[in-house]
Design an enzyme around this catalytic site. Structure first.
Site, PDB file in Angstrom:
ATOM      1  N   THR A 210     -26.363  48.127  20.033  1.00  5.39           N
ATOM      2  CA  THR A 210     -27.087  49.107  19.206  1.00  5.39           C
ATOM      3  C   THR A 210     -26.409  49.194  17.840  1.00  5.39           C
ATOM      4  OG1 THR A 210     -27.994  51.353  19.161  1.00  5.39           O
ATOM      5  CG2 THR A 210     -25.825  51.130  20.165  1.00  5.39           C
ATOM      6  N   ASN A 211     -26.648  50.244  17.079  1.00  2.00           N
ATOM      7  CA  ASN A 211     -26.059  50.367  15.741  1.00  2.00           C
ATOM      8  C   ASN A 211     -25.717  51.834  15.468  1.00  2.00           C
ATOM      9  OD1 ASN A 211     -28.499  51.655  14.553  1.00  2.00           O
ATOM     10  ND2 ASN A 211     -29.399  49.692  15.108  1.00  2.00           N
ATOM     11  N   HIS A 212     -25.244  52.108  14.269  1.00  2.00           N
ATOM     12  CA  HIS A 212     -24.716  53.454  13.968  1.00  2.00           C
ATOM     13  C   HIS A 212     -25.788  54.490  13.628  1.00  2.00           C
ATOM     14  CE1 HIS A 212     -20.555  52.443  14.209  1.00  2.00           C
ATOM     15  NE2 HIS A 212     -20.661  51.472  13.318  1.00  2.00           N
ATOM     16  N   SER A 213     -27.049  54.125  13.647  1.00  2.00           N
ATOM     17  CA  SER A 213     -28.079  55.093  13.236  1.00  2.00           C
ATOM     18  C   SER A 213     -28.092  56.310  14.166  1.00  2.00           C
ATOM     19  CB  SER A 213     -29.450  54.409  13.263  1.00  2.00           C
ATOM     20  OG  SER A 213     -30.456  55.390  13.074  1.00  2.00           O
TER      21      SER A 213
END
Ligand code: CTP
Length: 409
Positions: A210-213
């Site tokens: 996933t990512n930091h959003s």
């Protein structure tokens, strides 16, 4: 400027233990910039004193004593004429009955009868009282006259029983207030879809890429669209945030799920604020990958580009829009960049067929992922641009929504 700033809200408080929640509601309204005048009924005054409300609103609370005071002849009339909204929270079964029958025997009910502004009630009572045919009939009468109703919720009641009758939490009532105030806004009659959060691509039943959003900018956009009167669909990955009141929420995880959700929808505008993955594992292990099997070599493949796919998707298929109409009249994207911000964003604007792109520099401490603020430059398909100064994500959302409304004109 928030939908609540400079709004005049009359907050009527009647005799329910939920009156303690009304102090919090008054505080939240005042903090959001509204001018809040509180009117307490005699029973409301028994639960929480006027001083509590005065402390959070900075304005004295009104009681039935004021009905017979010097300004009495104008107070109720001027209140109901100057206010943007009369909110009665908590609203007891007794007050609902009075409102339904036009009884005006205290300052609050006199004001309600004289009011020309919209009225929103948040009922609070014991379950049996709410279900009683008399209350239900009163509720139907009030609704038929255009009175807005927020709640009640199911749950623990002061009687110790569980049932439908709890006043909504202050944040939820606030959401209903925003909808009431924004009803005739610039996006009234328009449908807006907002995507939010970072997508999750599974490696196995336990692990994801996933990512930091955090979804904050997307949720703020959904709220700003609701504030402008739009019908809002929020397609979101799992986040720690509470969706805004009034948004229809579709929960997704992967890029594929987000794409499929969008292909079942059509709208006046799509705002793709989600941080969607570009790559995903080529194969998802059905069983948990075990350490004893050694370090896995994970092969990635390209994930579908959602914006490119939806902007070129066939029309009229399945549950999509009717033939001859674009699935989304206006499409807005985001560009999260760590270098060559405007050059990269402008390339994405063109290659993804967008009407507008919001470019943000994710290397700045005060912009991009997991912070409250954003520093955005808006680029438009006609070659123009607008540089926005550092602002809260809520303010950035308001600006983007203003442009969305203009693009739809
Ligand atoms: N986007 C999309 N589908 C993807 C990835 C991104 O629709 N699989 C959308 C994002 O929601 C955003 C816009 O495309 O509105 C730009 O996303 P961004 O990550 O900045 O750019 P990418 O197209 O992914 O290109 P790169 O990662 O190479 O910068």
């Amino acid at each position: 400027m928030s939908i609540l700033s400079e709004k005049h809200i009359l907050l009527g408080v009647t005799g329910s233990i939920a009156a303690y929640k009304a102090v919090d509601l008054a505080s939240k309204l005042a903090q959001a910039g509204a001018q809040v005048d509180v009117i307490l009924t005699g029973a409301g005054l028994k639960f929480v004193t006027g001083l509590s409300y005065q402390s959070v609103t900075g304005r004295r609370a009104f009681t039935d004593n004021d009905l017979w005071g010097n300004e009495a002849h104008i107070l109720h009339v001027s209140f109901g004429k100057t206010a943007d909204l009369l909110v009665i929270a908590p609203c007891t079964a007794d007050t609902m009955a009075k409102l339904a029958h036009g009884i005006a025997d205290n300052l609050l009910t006199v004001t309600a009868l004289a009011a020309t502004c919209p009225i929103l009630i948040a009922p609070a009572m014991d379950g049996g009282m709410f279900d009683h045919p008399a209350t239900q009939k009163n509720l139907a009468t009030l609704k038929s006259r255009g009175v807005l109703v927020a709640g009640p919720a199911e749950g623990h009641l002061a009687s110790g029983l569980s049932g439908k009758g709890r006043m909504l939490e202050p944040m939820e009532v606030l959401g209903h207030i925003r909808i009431a105030l924004g009803k005739h806004g610039k996006l009234a009659g328009r449908k807006i879809i907002v995507t939010a959060g970072g997508t999750q691509e599974a490696l196995d039943p336990v692990r994801i890429i996933t990512n930091h959003s955090t979804g904050r900018q997307g949720y703020a956009l959904a709220q700003a669209a609701l504030d402008s009167g739009a019908e809002v669909c929020l397609i979101t990955t799992p986040t720690a945030l509470t969706p805004p009141v009034g948004a229809r929420v579709i929960s997704v995880k992967s890029v594929q799920e987000m794409l499929e959700a969008l292909m079942n929808e059509s709208a006046d505008a799509l705002i793709m604020a989600a941080a969607a993955a570009d790559f995903r594992p080529k194969q998802v292990s059905r069983e948990k990958m075990k350490k004893r099997d050694g370090i896995p070599q994970i092969e990635l493949e390209a994930a579908p580009d959602i914006l490119k796919t939806v902007s070129s998707s066939p029309l009229g298929a399945g549950s999509g829009p009717p033939v001859g109409r674009k699935r989304f009249q206006v499409v807005i994207g985001f560009a999260a960049e760590s270098q060559d911000l405007l050059k990269n964003a402008s390339e994405k604007l063109q290659s993804k067929g967008l009407d507008m792109i919001a470019a943000n520099d994710i290397t700045a401490n005060d912009s991009g992922f997991a912070v409250e603020t954003n520093r955005i430059t808006l680029l438009f398909a006609n070659g123009t641009k607008e540089i926005l100064p550092l602002m809260s994500k809520a303010e950035a959302a308001e600006r983007i929504i203003e442009h969305t409304a203009k693009l739809l004109e």
